[in-house]
Design an enzyme around this catalytic site. Structure first.
Site, PDB file in Angstrom:
ATOM      1  CG  HIS A   1       3.856 -31.882  -3.789  1.00 55.60           C
ATOM      2  ND1 HIS A   1       4.762 -31.072  -3.157  1.00 55.60           N
ATOM      3  CD2 HIS A   1       3.639 -32.912  -2.930  1.00 55.60           C
ATOM      4  CE1 HIS A   1       5.096 -31.583  -1.993  1.00 55.60           C
ATOM      5  NE2 HIS A   1       4.428 -32.698  -1.815  1.00 55.60           N
TER       6      HIS A   1
ATOM      7  CG  HIS B   1       0.242 -34.151   4.512  1.00 56.47           C
ATOM      8  ND1 HIS B   1       0.558 -35.353   3.924  1.00 56.47           N
ATOM      9  CD2 HIS B   1       0.929 -33.219   3.802  1.00 56.47           C
ATOM     10  CE1 HIS B   1       1.398 -35.164   2.914  1.00 56.47           C
ATOM     11  NE2 HIS B   1       1.636 -33.881   2.813  1.00 56.47           N
TER      12      HIS B   1
ATOM     13  CE1 TYR C   1       3.454 -35.175   5.883  1.00 54.61           C
ATOM     14  CE2 TYR C   1       5.495 -36.389   6.153  1.00 54.61           C
ATOM     15  CZ  TYR C   1       4.540 -35.823   5.332  1.00 54.61           C
ATOM     16  OH  TYR C   1       4.665 -35.918   3.972  1.00 54.61           O
TER      17      TYR C   1
END
Lengths: 304, 304, 304, 304
Positions: free
Chosen positions: A197, A211, A252
């Site tokens: 992506h 994010h 993350y």
């Protein structure tokens, strides 16, 4: 006539110098220039002048992001298509930002600002293009290869996804739908570049950033990234794990202003005929965090 | 109007059943069909019906390889461009091979047979496209994700490279030239798919195959691949190392007929604006084998 | 006169057949025998007859664990020292369990049952000891090398730690103390074998098992372990991360009866002069989960 | 009364400053002191004052190596046993080398000089022993954890092996014999520390060093080591591969004086009851280089 990649993101940060320190020492980007209060950065493996811009502001979040197109005259072609879709659009003149040429800027149905550009100064990498070594000396911090993708939220995921596939010629690698399949509540889209992506949308408030992801080399480098984050006392949102969606490996964390970052690696290769994968909302926990199998509250709610 | 990827290679092997055993148990491809003496195989992560075909013959080598194009009518478009370049070309009718539609076949300036196709039965993967797991149960052997690329030899690398860039719209990631830069003696080319290469040419005899490469997940899987090869007493040509060219991690070995295989991983991402890397012949050792820094005789000479 | 390693753990499980399925297919141990309702298991890289025993019971938990000593007459030596320390002790006669010789059994100050033994049938590994391959064909599931360590809870960590160092000649790699340093609330102990720990104690209720850990090869195998757990729908307690204590890489999960298991790898090497590391209680979050930096409720509370 | 580990090696190098640069920047050891023309070095994860000493000399090779024993009075005990075996032995007084106490020095049947010591200044690591991070900031180069083992050559492998097992209480993890099993031509020995080997002997000329090995973290760090070697133009003898013997992962290379170094990782754990593995000479190629399956001339012949 093709979008090549997400080429840039400009983020709002609360304290510029603190943020520059974080993005250069902890993430390990290189500062490549400053102008009009903005700081320009690039990852070591990117050859364009910059891919990441910081501006100081009262609230964190995404100022805009941009795709690089293959040819200069793709701008005019996309300009027409974008206006036909009904988006407001304007030309951004050369020199508006450091090292960039002309661009077009428009607003997505989700309220996010997007630009398309072709012309940017090409500065190359430290390894060069002549009998190069595989990686340069002197890497710092997490040292990602590149800006990889952004994930944004918006109220109408279906429409913004249609915009990207119909107008921008991009493809859907994965989508999340309600259990009955009626509504699309998430979509992951790529240009013709093999990536899992370039841009993702998750149902949520318009104009928000979920994010900004940087690509690291492998699963050991995800571990190293998380180690570096703890050593630097950076808030980690999600410790190392695998995604169901994209299969990628990930961790993350938050920049000093609360913008979420990701260190991402692996995932499959995509081609134009990649069969779109569908997740239903009841399995979204496993889709996002393959091991934990449920969303955390912070991951769902912290947006900038 | 884009070539998506190298989609298929058909190899000649000396003993069909022994070769099928090797490609299914050691490499870990799945046998998907047999017809007219040919055996059709695919890797676990490929969704088209097959990517690899074996035919029994008196000598090993490459029967042909093929690119999959994005749209059916790309065939007519390329047909014209290929003939304009001066290649002899013919249509291959649907049903010539299992699960395939119509294709066009032509001869490269290096004498290799190439096909373009769009229509092939899509069978999917065992993980499916609905809330999938990242990898399927029951993987065997090296278990690569996909056929990754071929490397071939030919006398006139410059002309065949010009064919791929001008006629096939492909891009050069890296090239090798004589020290004076006058002659191109190697080229590595990719379609718009982010790969480091779909096809490579090295100066040498026409019509020959240097190797067929399969993509594995990571450097630990290169180690696992080499372990599996020794356990199965397969001849290894090059033990695990890094390439200078493509930066990829690799090991080379031979199928029972002497066709060279590669387990390849990593390498950079390419876009249409990737700055071509140049190696000079005096550095070719380091370019091919970054650690050993010199070619081995077997690697240079063993061709099929 | 040395304890070599934790050699065995016997666990209580609620449903024997379901547990055997889990420990053989998901963990990947080999069933090596059954006797009197107990199932004996070993990891592929262990050469003694078994290291893990399952018995069906009304509640999960630890029946006993055992250390293997270097010489048969170490039993008598330790017998004396253990009784001097004040523990109740008895001889376990040869044949009490499959393939085992005589042992001594005693109760720790924390109420856990421990045995020492030397004599056990040596069955070897499938790779053998003559020109062996590095790993055998046909591995299943997580496929750990060995039982690595146990972590138990007890009220008086200080006394049980003193028992292990004074009586059992073991060493402390790390300890956790209250902030004022007055009380020991955790200790990690190893025999002369280079391991980060054979046995650990955390302050908590007596007689309880916190987890039984199996050693996997590397950080990629921790990822593979977690992938396999999700595929098999096994409850994961802690997704892949690094420990501050031992530096090891890890994931935690539950067997079908609720006994916690760990897939553990890496960590430092220990010698007899390893300088004991001290953690204070305020940093225990970072000590246990280096990335998350806080304990989860389930990790602290779920005991069997 | 136990040998804990190989604690030190002193090497002869041709050019001291060039060698210091190599061992500190490429290998990544820390220089900890200089005295009487010698340079003292340690790896980042070692807590004793030094583990590696360089002295300038006319020819490269091993001056001596040393084992650290658990207790000071182990020296007297070993002194007696060593003299009983027939080796010439002398006391080395405190202060002979930097930061060291008294030692005993003797000559092996193979002519190599060995010392035993207990007393050495303990300087700790940069991560410390109080709530430590898993690894320190500012690592350089290959950055191994520790000196791992030495491999030496000697004419009578059987006798020197008997010395280490009978006198030094060490254990044999693997041995190489002639095909008929009559003569031992290689042996790999470890102390009670879990390592695959502290010291190895291969049949060859007396007094010679085959290699000094440093322990790196994992297979990716072997790759990184080899990358760093090429970037620094260091001669690599053996590119990344797996050993059959010890199962370890490895790459070999040469210091500026021609002393062979190894970056080694993994391998199994050993205990006092580890079943010795036997290789026959006809399989030595596979034993040493599991993938290549034959010795190279340079590996067999280059000794210092």
């Amino acid at each position: 006539m093709t979008i090549m990649r997400i080429g840039r993101a400009e983020l709002r940060v609360l304290n510029l110098e603190e943020s520059v320190k974080y993005y250069t020492n902890v993430i390990g980007l290189d500062e490549v220039g400053r102008s009009e209060g903005k700081v320009y950065l690039k990852a070591w493996d990117e050859y364009d002048h910059h891919s990441f811009i910081l501006q100081e502001a009262d609230s964190p979040g995404l100022d805009h992001f941009a795709f690089k197109v293959e040819h200069e005259d793709d701008l005019a072609m996309y300009e027409k298509k974008i206006e036909q879709f009904g988006c407001t659009l304007k030309r951004v003149s050369k020199g508006t930002r450091l090292a960039e040429g002309e661009a077009i800027r428009f607003e997505l149905p989700t309220g996010h600002q997007v630009e398309l550009y072709h012309d940017i100064l090409r500065v190359g990498t430290r390894t060069g293009t002549f009998n190069p070594h595989p990686w340069p000396d002197g890497l710092r911090g997490i040292a990602p290869h590149r800006l990889d993708h952004l994930a944004l939220t918006g109220d109408d995921v279906g429409t913004v996804t249609r915009f990207f596939t119909e107008v921008m010629d991009m493809f859907i690698s994965e989508k999340i739908t309600t259990i009955d399949g009626e509504e699309m509540v998430g979509s992951f889209m790529y240009a013709r570049n093999g990536k899992a992506h370039d841009i993702a949308f998750i149902k949520g408030p318009d104009k928000k950033l979920h994010h900004a992801a940087f690509y690291v080399d492998n699963w050991y480098d995800v571990l190293k990234a998380a180690d570096i984050l703890t050593r630097n006392n950076i808030a980690i949102d999600v410790t190392p794990t695998r995604h169901g969606i994209t299969r990628g490996e990930t961790t993350y964390f938050f920049d000093p202003s609360g913008n979420r970052n990701e260190a991402f690696t692996s995932g499959y290769i995509t081609y134009a005929d990649f069969p779109t994968i569908t997740w239903t909302e009841d399995k979204i926990g496993q889709g996002i965090f393959y091991h934990r199998r449920e969303l955390s509250e912070s991951f769902a709610k912290a947006l900038t």
